[in-house]
Structures are given as structure tokens and as C-alpha cells.
Write an enzyme that holds these catalytic residues in place. Structure first.
Site, PDB file in Angstrom:
ATOM      1  N   ARG A   2       1.198  -1.046   0.485  1.00 31.60           N
ATOM      2  CA  ARG A   2      -0.639  -0.197   0.347  1.00 31.60           C
ATOM      3  C   ARG A   2       0.639   1.513   0.252  1.00 31.60           C
ATOM      4  NH1 ARG A   2      -4.609   0.481   4.626  1.00 31.60           N
ATOM      5  NH2 ARG A   2      -6.056  -0.602   3.115  1.00 31.60           N
ATOM      6  N   GLY A  61     -16.989  -5.625   1.633  1.00 31.77           N
ATOM      7  CA  GLY A  61     -17.079  -7.002   1.945  1.00 31.77           C
ATOM      8  C   GLY A  61     -16.923  -7.354   3.133  1.00 31.77           C
ATOM      9  N   ARG A 101      -4.423   3.210  17.416  1.00 28.33           N
ATOM     10  CA  ARG A 101      -4.825   2.834  16.082  1.00 28.33           C
ATOM     11  C   ARG A 101      -4.652   3.944  15.143  1.00 28.33           C
ATOM     12  NH1 ARG A 101      -7.801  -1.295  14.288  1.00 28.33           N
ATOM     13  NH2 ARG A 101      -9.677  -1.991  14.853  1.00 28.33           N
ATOM     14  N   LYS A 102      -5.548   3.084  13.898  1.00 30.11           N
ATOM     15  CA  LYS A 102      -5.697   3.882  12.584  1.00 30.11           C
ATOM     16  C   LYS A 102      -5.952   5.758  12.515  1.00 30.11           C
ATOM     17  CE  LYS A 102      -8.198   2.734   8.587  1.00 30.11           C
ATOM     18  NZ  LYS A 102      -9.140   2.687   8.089  1.00 30.11           N
ATOM     19  N   CYS A 142     -14.757  -0.622   4.324  1.00 30.48           N
ATOM     20  CA  CYS A 142     -13.126   0.353   3.697  1.00 30.48           C
ATOM     21  C   CYS A 142     -14.781   0.601   2.357  1.00 30.48           C
ATOM     22  CB  CYS A 142     -12.230  -0.865   3.566  1.00 30.48           C
ATOM     23  SG  CYS A 142     -11.713  -1.538   4.789  1.00 30.48           S
ATOM     24  N   GLY A 143     -15.280   0.192   2.297  1.00 37.79           N
ATOM     25  CA  GLY A 143     -15.690   0.459   0.842  1.00 37.79           C
ATOM     26  C   GLY A 143     -17.002   1.933   1.234  1.00 37.79           C
TER      27      GLY A 143
END
Ligand code: SRM
Ligand code: SF4
Length: 537
Positions: free
Chosen positions: A68, A458, A182-183, A463-464
Site C-alpha cells: 500500500r 466485504g 489505532r488507525k 472500507c468501501g
């Protein structure tokens, strides 16, 4: 200065391994990993710490890693695209690249033995993948037409780059920010249409005009002492939103910090918020660690106070309104730039997937017709800017535009999908290929008058971004005919642009095999679609 880590005994397993060895510590070990191969590597280094360098072990395709990148503001060049194309090309059928929902690129098929060479190539091309995964700040997003948009308010690209440089130490890796709880997501919008989905970021800067420091103005006509008055001057800067995020358990829109900053203060404010989050963010439960949980714990007033202290100077209150007044644009098609005589052309990349020949061709077109620049969008598409009027017709005749259209049909046009089970082990369903096949199928049956934003994801990690869509699908498992099969929860009502709001779940557990007729009915009932045969008669 290195990060301050909470040493409480209630640390979860991620906090423990981070405390034992920082993710960045694997950087000098890459040659060694390349020599011993992925199977002989320490499991935590392989499956977790490598993500600090943007290298993701894929349990679905063991030995074939995902890389990434960081692509600040979604800005690329033909040279960079070619370097990435060469990297994926060597992996044959395993190699491809996906444009992500953070206007970024992920490469697939990567072998650990090639990583040292790949990193040398990236460095030579001034690219980095550092700190792009796990508990780090992700790719920083901005308007994909920054600097070329005739109506933009602030070209934020230099700010995005400065924030990335601060966080990553100019791409070398920065241990100050490699152990966040965290992110963390940051977006800096400089246009009028909220092209970054500001509301779903941990920090979002949105353009706003604010009255600052009163200045003395002399009324020239009267030229008398009495006519000297104090008026506030309006300055363009940013209102600040904080705490937006999606997770499996909770999704929240960002909330106003009640702060306005001038562009020059953006980097310092990011640093202040990140330091507060790093030093005080909750670390016991990873499901409750994103920034909003700290804001909840403290209350917004205390959070603002502590941030202000770190910032080191008074935080001005927010401007009463921001300047994001437009509906969101998707940038597909031909548009005149702010530079007279130049155009940008947005190409539709179905489900964001590129293969090496596509990437070489995009690079070629960007060089032959533009000045080599390429932009990526959060809708997983790309833009080639700086095409002179005189070259436009020839550009539009290029055969790549048959594959990457500038006028795609209404359903495929706004289709977004996360990675799904083809490569992601969190996935409960296959997404990209299914999503594409379903809308293509429906396009043969329906006339759909306007683009409908359909987002697939998914699993509940989102994420989408299904919650920003007109129609969002989140993968799940459902029972059908006594069997467990792939299914989705249906979300609707996401609004983007000036009054963005998150969609909500309207129906749970639809088996994917039963989904097409459900989607068909939704399109007819809510989005003005007509069956094709009806339109003919
Ligand atoms: Fe994501 C984890 C893919 C954008 C929320 N995301 C993952 C992982 C890394 C899981 C894994 O290790 O397999 C996925 C990698 C799969 C693969 O092989 O591609 C993954 N996320 C993606 C991408 C590629 C989806 C896409 O197809 O575009 C996006 C990459 C963006 C980038 O360039 O950095 C991507 N992920 C997002 C977004 C959307 C956004 O940022 O606007 C979100 C929701 C917003 C947010 O984070 O608040 C998102 N991803 C997650 C989460 C849930 C986070 C949480 O707080 O619980 C996870 C799981 C986790 O972190 O534990 C996750
Ligand atoms: Fe993987 Fe789930 Fe993210 Fe899709 S939403 S990429 S399945 S983690």
C-alpha cells in the site's frame, strides 16, 4: 522524541507487540527477510509489523504480499506510474494495482525477496509506502482537482504534503507517530464540493471564511479622524472537524471542534491532535480506540482544551459557516481547468482495478497529451490533467478510453467496491467482480436516468464506505435453504457533498444470489429507472 505508551496491564495483544518492538524496527531487517523468505520470518513481523512499511501479508494468497503506497492528495506522475507498473508487471497474472477509497494505490503479487529492490526504486522515484497500514495515519486526502479546479478556494496540496512529511519524517518513517492507539484518517478539502468525504475522517479541514484580527481602515472620502473605523478582515482558512470514523461496531460522522485555523496552522494542529491522541487515546479495547472514543470519554470541551494546550496558542472559534456549498462532483468527463486553454479528463476505472499494461498506457497518455500529471480519486477513478484544447480531440480518440470511459453508464459510473474475498481475509463475501457483473447486467435491462452511487464492502469494516452511498452493501453470511451463503446488509440514504450524512441499514441479510432483483426494484422505485423494453414501447 518517541511515543508515550500506556504501560497498563490491560493492554490488548496489538499494544503488547507494539510495546515489545515498534513496527518501524523491521525496516533495517528487510534484506534479511528477503534472504530467509516469508515462511521463515517471525510471524508478528510478517503479519503485523511489515504493515508499518506498507507491506501486507495476505493470508488468502500466502507469499504474495500487497504493497500500500502513500499518494498524498492522490497526486501521481507518469514516471511514478511507470515505476509501479514495472513492479506489478514482473508478477504476471498475480500483479495488479487497485485505486483505493483514499485516492491511493495498492500493488499486488509482491514477493518479499523483491522488497529491498522495490523500496530502492520507490525511493528513487520519490515515493513511499511508509506508515500506510496498522496504527498509523493513512493516506491524506484532498480534492483530486486541487490546483486545476477553476472554482477551488485553496490549493491544499502543499499542506497535505507538509502534513505527510511531518508524520512520516519525509517518508523515512517517524517513530513519534508509529504507535497510535489505532488507525487515523486526515482529509484537507480546498474545494467547494466536499470531494474528500470530510465527515468520515478523524480530522477534516474544510474551507471556511472567518473574520480575523480587526484592522484599521481610513475612509478616503471623508478623510477625517472620525471616519477611521475598525473592521474585521475575512480570511480563508479551515473549520476543523474531528472524530469521524467507520468500524465494525460503530460509525460516526466527524463533529465540529469549534476551531478555525489559517492554512499556516494546519500542520501544527494536526501534530497537536495526533500527540493528544497518541498520549491519551484509549488502548485497552481495539474496538473502542479510534479518536471519537477519546472525545466521548473526555467530552468535546476538554478535548479542545487539551489540544489547544499542545497547539501552544489560542484556537480561534470556528467560522459560522463553511464554504462547501456544492453537490459532490465525480470528475468523470472533460472539464476546463482554471488555467486557460487546458483541460482535465476524468477516466472511469471499473472497480478501480488496473493491470500493468493499463498503467503504462495511462502514463503514456499523461505524457503525450498532458504534462505527465495523473490524479487519483476517492471514487477509485483517475484524472489526466493539463491537456491543451488543441490536443483534446486526439486524446479522446485513444483506444484506452474504450476501456476507461469518459461517459460510462449510470450504474457503473459511481460503483465503488472494497477489495473483498479475492485478497482480503476479513471479507465475508466476494465484492469487486460481483459488484461489476451485477450492475453491468442491470444496465442491459434498465434505463437509469442519473448516476446512482452504489458502494460494496466485504465486511462491516466498511472500507468501501457503504454509508456514504445511495445504495450500500455490507457483506455478511446468511442462511439460505439450510446452508450458509454470502449475503449483504442493505444501506440507503447516504448523502455526499454540502450536507453529507451517513446512510443507515434498511434491510439485513439478503443472499447475494437473491440480490439482483432487489437492486432492480430499488432502482425503479427510488432512482427513476425504467425497464428497457418499457422505454421502447
Ligand atoms: Fe480498510 C482494514 C482495505 C479504506 C476501515 N482495509 C483493511 C485491511 C487492511 C484489512 C486487511 O489487513 O486485510 C484491508 C486490506 C485488504 C486488501 O488486501 O486490499 C483494507 N481499506 C482498504 C481499501 C484498500 C479498500 C479499497 O478497496 O479501496 C482502502 C485503502 C485506503 C488507503 O489507501 O489507505 C481502505 N478502510 C478504508 C476506509 C475508507 C476511508 O478511509 O475513507 C475505512 C473506513 C473509514 C475509517 O477507517 O474510519 C476502512 N479498514 C477499515 C477497518 C475498520 C477500522 C476500525 O476502526 O475498526 C479495518 C480493520 C482494522 O483496522 O482493524 C480495515
Ligand atoms: Fe477487507 Fe472488510 Fe475492508 Fe473489504 S471492508 S477490504 S472485506 S476489511
Amino acid at each position: 522524541m518517541t511515543s508515550v505508551v500506556n504501560t497498563s496491564t490491560s493492554l490488548n495483544k496489538f499494544e503488547k507487540f507494539k510495546a515489545e518492538k515498534d513496527g518501524l524496527a523491521v525496516k533495517p531487517e528487510l534484506d534479511h527477510f528477503a534472504q530467509i523468505g516469508w515462511e521463515a520470518m517471525d510471524q508478528t513481523d510478517r503479519e503485523h509489523r511489515l504493515k508499518w512499511l506498507g507491506v501486507f501479508f495476505r493470508p488468502v494468497t500466502p507469499g504474495k504480499f500487497m504493497l500500500r503506497m502513500r499518494t498524498p492528495s492522490g497526486e501521481m506522475t507518469s514516471h511514478k506510474m511507470r515505476v509501479l507498473a514495472e513492479i506489478v508487471q514482473r508478477y504476471g497474472e498475480d500483479g495488479n494495482a487497485d485505486i483505493t477509497t483514499r485516492q491511493n494505490l495498492q500493488l499486488r503479487g509482491i514477493r518479499i525477496e523483491d522488497i529491498p529492490d522495490i523500496f530502492n526504486r520507490l525511493q528513487a522515484a520519490e515515493m513511499t509506502s511508509v506508515q500506510s497500514g496498522m496504527d498509523n495515519v493513512r493516506n491524506i486526502t484532498a480534492s483530486p482537482v486541487a490546483g486545476i479546479d477553476a472554482d477551488e478556494l485553496i490549493d491544499t496540496r502543499y499542506l497535505v504534503q507538509q502534513v505527510q512529511d511531518m508524520i512520516t519524517n519525509h517518508g523515512e518513517g517517524n517513530p513519534e507517530f508509529t504507535n497510535l492507539p489505532r488507525k487515523f484518517n486526515i482529509a484537507i478539502e480546498g474545494g467547494r464540493d466536499n470531494s474528500v468525504h470530510a465527515e468520515i475522517n478523524d480530522i477534516a479541514f474544510v474551507p471556511a471564511l472567518r473574520a480575523v484580527e480587526p484592522v484599521l481602515v481610513v475612509d478616503d472620502e471623508a478623510k477625517s479622524a472620525e471616519s477611521v473605523e475598525s473592521v474585521p478582515s475575512l480570511q480563508l482558512g479551515f473549520n476543523v472537524l474531528v472524530g469521524g470514523f467507520f468500524s465494525g461496531k460503530r460509525c460516526e460522522s466527524a463533529i465540529p471542534l469549534d476551531a478555525w485555523v489559517a492554512p499556516d496552522d494546519v500542520v501544527d494542529l494536526c501534530r497537536a491532535i495526533l500527540e493528544v491522541y497518541r498520549d491519551h487515546g484509549l488502548r485497552a479495547n481495539r474496538q473502542k480506540s479510534r479518536l471519537m472514543w477519546l472525545i466521548d470519554d473526555w467530552g468535546l470541551d476538554r478535548f479542545r482544551e487539551v489540544v489547544e494546550k499542545r497547539f501552544g496558542r489560542e484556537l480561534l472559534t470556528a467560522a459560522p459557516e463553511d464554504e462547501m456549498a456544492w453537490d459532490k462532483r465525480d470528475h468523470i468527463g472533460v472539464f476546463a481547468q482554471k488555467q486557460p486553454g487546458l483541460n482535465y479528463v476524468g477516466l472511469h476505472i471499473p472497480i478501480g482495478r488496473l493491470f500493468a499494461p493499463d498503467m503504462f498506457e495511462v502514463a503514456r497518455l499523461a505524457e503525450v497529451y498532458g504534462n505527465g500529471e495523473i490524479r487519483l480519486t476517492v471514487e477509485q477513478n483517475l484524472i489526466i490533467p493539463n491537456i491543451p484544447n488543441s490536443r483534446l480531440e486526439a486524446f479522446l480518440q485513444e483506444s484506452l478510453l474504450e476501456k476507461f470511459s469518459i461517459h460510462p453508464d449510470s450504474l457503473v459510473r459511481s460503483l465503488v467496491s472494497c477489495t473483498g474475498s479475492q485478497f482480503c481475509n476479513f471479507a465475508l463475501i466476494e465484492t469487486k467482480n460481483r459488484a461489476l457483473a451485477m450492475v453491468k447486467d442491470l444496465e442491459t435491462e434498465l434505463n437509469v436516468p442519473h448516476p446512482v452511487r452504489i458502494h460494496w464492502t466485504g465486511c462491516p469494516n466498511s472500507c468501501g464506505q457503504p454509508q456514504v452511498a445511495d445504495i450500500g452493501f455490507i457483506g455478511t453470511k446468511v442462511r439460505k435453504d439450510g446452508k450458509t451463503v454470502e449475503g449483504v446488509d442493505l444501506y440507503m440514504g447516504g448523502k455526499v457533498g454540502k450536507e453529507a450524512q451517513l446512510g443507515t441499514c434498511v434491510q439485513k441479510g439478503i443472499a447475494c444470489d437473491d440480490l439482483k432483483p432487489v437492486l432492480r426494484s430499488l432502482l425503479i422505485e427510488h432512482f427513476g429507472a425504467h425497464p428497457k423494453e418499457e422505454a421502447v414501447t
